[in-house]
Design a protein around this motif. Sequence first.
Motif, PDB file in Angstrom:
ATOM      1  N   LEU A 134       0.975  -1.074   0.048  1.00 57.73           N
ATOM      2  CA  LEU A 134       0.134  -0.058   0.010  1.00 57.73           C
ATOM      3  C   LEU A 134       0.891   1.155  -0.066  1.00 57.73           C
ATOM      4  CD1 LEU A 134      -2.573  -1.069   2.583  1.00 57.73           C
ATOM      5  CD2 LEU A 134      -2.915  -1.435   0.244  1.00 57.73           C
ATOM      6  N   ARG A 135       0.413   2.158  -0.817  1.00 62.31           N
ATOM      7  CA  ARG A 135       1.208   3.507  -0.973  1.00 62.31           C
ATOM      8  C   ARG A 135       2.535   3.355  -1.000  1.00 62.31           C
ATOM      9  NH1 ARG A 135      -2.298   3.062   2.748  1.00 62.31           N
ATOM     10  NH2 ARG A 135      -0.864   3.085   4.396  1.00 62.31           N
ATOM     11  N   TYR A 136       3.113   2.580  -1.945  1.00 59.27           N
ATOM     12  CA  TYR A 136       4.491   2.398  -1.894  1.00 59.27           C
ATOM     13  C   TYR A 136       5.325   3.481  -2.650  1.00 59.27           C
ATOM     14  CZ  TYR A 136       9.098  -0.188  -3.009  1.00 59.27           C
ATOM     15  OH  TYR A 136      10.326  -0.651  -3.368  1.00 59.27           O
ATOM     16  N   TYR A 137       4.782   3.819  -3.874  1.00 59.33           N
ATOM     17  CA  TYR A 137       5.235   4.983  -4.615  1.00 59.33           C
ATOM     18  C   TYR A 137       4.768   6.378  -4.199  1.00 59.33           C
ATOM     19  CZ  TYR A 137       7.096   1.273  -7.719  1.00 59.33           C
ATOM     20  OH  TYR A 137       7.533   0.146  -8.430  1.00 59.33           O
ATOM     21  N   SER A 138       5.801   7.097  -3.752  1.00 55.90           N
ATOM     22  CA  SER A 138       5.518   8.441  -3.371  1.00 55.90           C
ATOM     23  C   SER A 138       4.508   8.366  -2.218  1.00 55.90           C
ATOM     24  CB  SER A 138       5.486   9.310  -4.325  1.00 55.90           C
ATOM     25  OG  SER A 138       6.375   9.259  -5.349  1.00 55.90           O
ATOM     26  N   GLY A 139       4.247   7.418  -1.560  1.00 55.88           N
ATOM     27  CA  GLY A 139       3.219   7.518  -0.375  1.00 55.88           C
ATOM     28  C   GLY A 139       1.957   7.589  -0.884  1.00 55.88           C
ATOM     29  N   GLU A 141       0.659   5.601  -4.516  1.00 54.50           N
ATOM     30  CA  GLU A 141       0.342   4.672  -5.280  1.00 54.50           C
ATOM     31  C   GLU A 141       0.845   3.610  -5.013  1.00 54.50           C
ATOM     32  OE1 GLU A 141       0.380   3.022  -9.891  1.00 54.50           O
ATOM     33  OE2 GLU A 141       1.472   4.957  -9.812  1.00 54.50           O
ATOM     34  N   ASP A 142      -0.115   2.261  -4.942  1.00 48.87           N
ATOM     35  CA  ASP A 142       0.183   1.054  -4.449  1.00 48.87           C
ATOM     36  C   ASP A 142       1.372   0.233  -5.428  1.00 48.87           C
ATOM     37  OD1 ASP A 142      -1.557   1.458  -2.641  1.00 48.87           O
ATOM     38  OD2 ASP A 142      -2.795  -0.076  -3.214  1.00 48.87           O
ATOM     39  N   GLY A 143       2.130  -0.473  -4.818  1.00 43.10           N
ATOM     40  CA  GLY A 143       3.145  -1.322  -5.515  1.00 43.10           C
ATOM     41  C   GLY A 143       2.641  -2.660  -5.680  1.00 43.10           C
ATOM     42  N   LEU A 144       2.934  -3.427  -6.348  1.00 45.40           N
ATOM     43  CA  LEU A 144       3.029  -4.908  -6.619  1.00 45.40           C
ATOM     44  C   LEU A 144       4.432  -5.610  -6.341  1.00 45.40           C
ATOM     45  CD1 LEU A 144       0.359  -5.485  -9.482  1.00 45.40           C
ATOM     46  CD2 LEU A 144       0.015  -5.197  -6.993  1.00 45.40           C
ATOM     47  N   ASP A 145       4.476  -6.382  -5.416  1.00 46.32           N
ATOM     48  CA  ASP A 145       5.878  -6.777  -5.223  1.00 46.32           C
ATOM     49  C   ASP A 145       5.687  -8.533  -5.901  1.00 46.32           C
ATOM     50  OD1 ASP A 145       7.758  -8.624  -4.291  1.00 46.32           O
ATOM     51  OD2 ASP A 145       7.600  -8.271  -2.163  1.00 46.32           O
ATOM     52  N   MET A 146       6.375  -8.574  -7.162  1.00 45.20           N
ATOM     53  CA  MET A 146       6.326  -9.708  -7.947  1.00 45.20           C
ATOM     54  C   MET A 146       7.548 -10.523  -7.668  1.00 45.20           C
ATOM     55  SD  MET A 146       4.252  -8.295 -11.292  1.00 45.20           S
ATOM     56  CE  MET A 146       3.822  -9.636 -11.964  1.00 45.20           C
ATOM     57  N   ARG A 147       7.361 -11.794  -7.809  1.00 48.73           N
ATOM     58  CA  ARG A 147       8.350 -12.675  -7.679  1.00 48.73           C
ATOM     59  C   ARG A 147       8.244 -13.980  -8.410  1.00 48.73           C
ATOM     60  NH1 ARG A 147       8.810 -13.912  -1.132  1.00 48.73           N
ATOM     61  NH2 ARG A 147       9.300 -11.873  -0.757  1.00 48.73           N
ATOM     62  N   LYS A 148       9.602 -14.383  -8.791  1.00 50.34           N
ATOM     63  CA  LYS A 148       9.710 -15.659  -9.460  1.00 50.34           C
ATOM     64  C   LYS A 148      10.861 -16.679  -8.905  1.00 50.34           C
ATOM     65  CE  LYS A 148      11.210 -17.190 -14.234  1.00 50.34           C
ATOM     66  NZ  LYS A 148      11.485 -16.737 -15.531  1.00 50.34           N
ATOM     67  N   ALA A 149       9.982 -17.877  -8.734  1.00 53.06           N
ATOM     68  CA  ALA A 149      10.954 -18.876  -7.838  1.00 53.06           C
ATOM     69  C   ALA A 149      12.324 -19.273  -8.843  1.00 53.06           C
ATOM     70  CB  ALA A 149      10.279 -19.906  -7.507  1.00 53.06           C
ATOM     71  N   PRO A 165      -2.703  -7.261   2.084  1.00 55.58           N
ATOM     72  CA  PRO A 165      -1.527  -6.023   1.543  1.00 55.58           C
ATOM     73  C   PRO A 165      -0.804  -5.847   2.665  1.00 55.58           C
ATOM     74  CG  PRO A 165      -3.808  -5.229   1.728  1.00 55.58           C
ATOM     75  CD  PRO A 165      -3.834  -6.673   2.041  1.00 55.58           C
ATOM     76  N   VAL A 166       0.363  -5.184   2.462  1.00 48.39           N
ATOM     77  CA  VAL A 166       1.316  -4.855   3.539  1.00 48.39           C
ATOM     78  C   VAL A 166       1.456  -3.275   3.222  1.00 48.39           C
ATOM     79  CG1 VAL A 166       2.233  -6.956   3.719  1.00 48.39           C
ATOM     80  CG2 VAL A 166       3.372  -5.496   2.171  1.00 48.39           C
ATOM     81  N   THR A 167       2.264  -2.537   4.293  1.00 49.15           N
ATOM     82  CA  THR A 167       2.616  -1.351   4.245  1.00 49.15           C
ATOM     83  C   THR A 167       4.016  -1.348   4.005  1.00 49.15           C
ATOM     84  OG1 THR A 167       2.847  -1.100   6.673  1.00 49.15           O
ATOM     85  CG2 THR A 167       0.833  -0.351   5.444  1.00 49.15           C
ATOM     86  N   PRO A 168       4.651  -0.224   3.410  1.00 51.60           N
ATOM     87  CA  PRO A 168       5.961  -0.112   3.192  1.00 51.60           C
ATOM     88  C   PRO A 168       7.029  -0.525   4.526  1.00 51.60           C
ATOM     89  CG  PRO A 168       5.184   1.681   1.900  1.00 51.60           C
ATOM     90  CD  PRO A 168       4.060   1.206   2.905  1.00 51.60           C
ATOM     91  N   ASP A 169       6.500  -0.100   5.686  1.00 50.46           N
ATOM     92  CA  ASP A 169       7.275  -0.292   6.698  1.00 50.46           C
ATOM     93  C   ASP A 169       7.340  -1.689   7.256  1.00 50.46           C
ATOM     94  OD1 ASP A 169       4.388   0.071   7.602  1.00 50.46           O
ATOM     95  OD2 ASP A 169       4.984   0.515   9.637  1.00 50.46           O
ATOM     96  N   GLU A 170       6.275  -2.478   6.601  1.00 44.35           N
ATOM     97  CA  GLU A 170       6.615  -4.023   7.015  1.00 44.35           C
ATOM     98  C   GLU A 170       7.468  -4.887   5.903  1.00 44.35           C
ATOM     99  OE1 GLU A 170       2.434  -5.766   7.972  1.00 44.35           O
ATOM    100  OE2 GLU A 170       1.921  -4.166   6.726  1.00 44.35           O
ATOM    101  N   LEU A 171       7.968  -4.043   4.965  1.00 42.32           N
ATOM    102  CA  LEU A 171       9.081  -4.657   4.130  1.00 42.32           C
ATOM    103  C   LEU A 171      10.304  -5.132   4.876  1.00 42.32           C
ATOM    104  CD1 LEU A 171       8.301  -2.609   1.017  1.00 42.32           C
ATOM    105  CD2 LEU A 171       7.284  -4.764   1.488  1.00 42.32           C
ATOM    106  N   GLU A 172      10.851  -6.076   4.375  1.00 39.74           N
ATOM    107  CA  GLU A 172      12.258  -6.350   5.046  1.00 39.74           C
ATOM    108  C   GLU A 172      13.210  -5.609   4.048  1.00 39.74           C
ATOM    109  OE1 GLU A 172      10.627  -9.200   3.243  1.00 39.74           O
ATOM    110  OE2 GLU A 172       9.140  -9.116   4.812  1.00 39.74           O
ATOM    111  N   TYR A 173      14.288  -4.954   4.688  1.00 39.59           N
ATOM    112  CA  TYR A 173      15.346  -4.566   3.892  1.00 39.59           C
ATOM    113  C   TYR A 173      16.835  -4.922   4.521  1.00 39.59           C
ATOM    114  CZ  TYR A 173      11.923  -1.396   1.633  1.00 39.59           C
ATOM    115  OH  TYR A 173      10.816  -0.761   1.091  1.00 39.59           O
ATOM    116  N   ASP A 174      17.471  -5.199   3.769  1.00 41.85           N
ATOM    117  CA  ASP A 174      18.806  -5.700   4.203  1.00 41.85           C
ATOM    118  C   ASP A 174      19.952  -4.458   3.816  1.00 41.85           C
ATOM    119  OD1 ASP A 174      18.061  -8.152   4.994  1.00 41.85           O
ATOM    120  OD2 ASP A 174      18.078  -8.814   2.817  1.00 41.85           O
TER     121      ASP A 174
END
Length: 174
Positions: A134-139, A141-149, A165-174
């Motif tokens: 939710l609100r990933y882009y500039s707070g 627009e929503d973003g979609l996290d897409m994955r490929k195994a 859905p998740v919020t940006p603060d729930e994302l894991e960053y390394d």
Amino acid sequence: MTTIRRFCCNDLLRFTSVNLDHLTETFNMSFYLTYLARWPDYFQVAEGPGKRIMGYIMGKVEGQGESWHGHVTAVTVAPEYRRQQLAKKLMNLLEEISDKIDKAYFVDLFVRASNTPAIKMYEKLGYIIYRRVLRYYSGEEDGLDMRKALSRDVEKKSVIPLKRPVTPDELEYD
């Protein structure tokens, strides 16, 4: 003839025209230089005749344990070179590096929820929508996290979609 090669410092002075697309995120120079220094294999450019930059991909490898993955930070192709499968070639290269060299479990990327052409392209490349951010882009627009195994994720656990859905603060960053 198109050549795909590692991005180099001089390319930073020549790739502006590729970034003019309103859907392409543009970063500051230190951001690009960090990627170039830390993950040079993940920063590739497609170059055409006359050394014209046609497109590029920028990414990294990150995470821990079963979250160890390749990440596409940006992939873009100049409008005049689209529909030549350059993005597909660049994506395949990043996936191969993530799979064969870094032994990652999956590759992920974020895309604007409104960018239907990109979403369709990623789906054709085997990506699934893992979760909505939710609100990933500039707070706004929503973003979609897409994955490929990748091959290391034999059971494909990394691509089981989240139900909420998740919020940006729930994302894991390394």
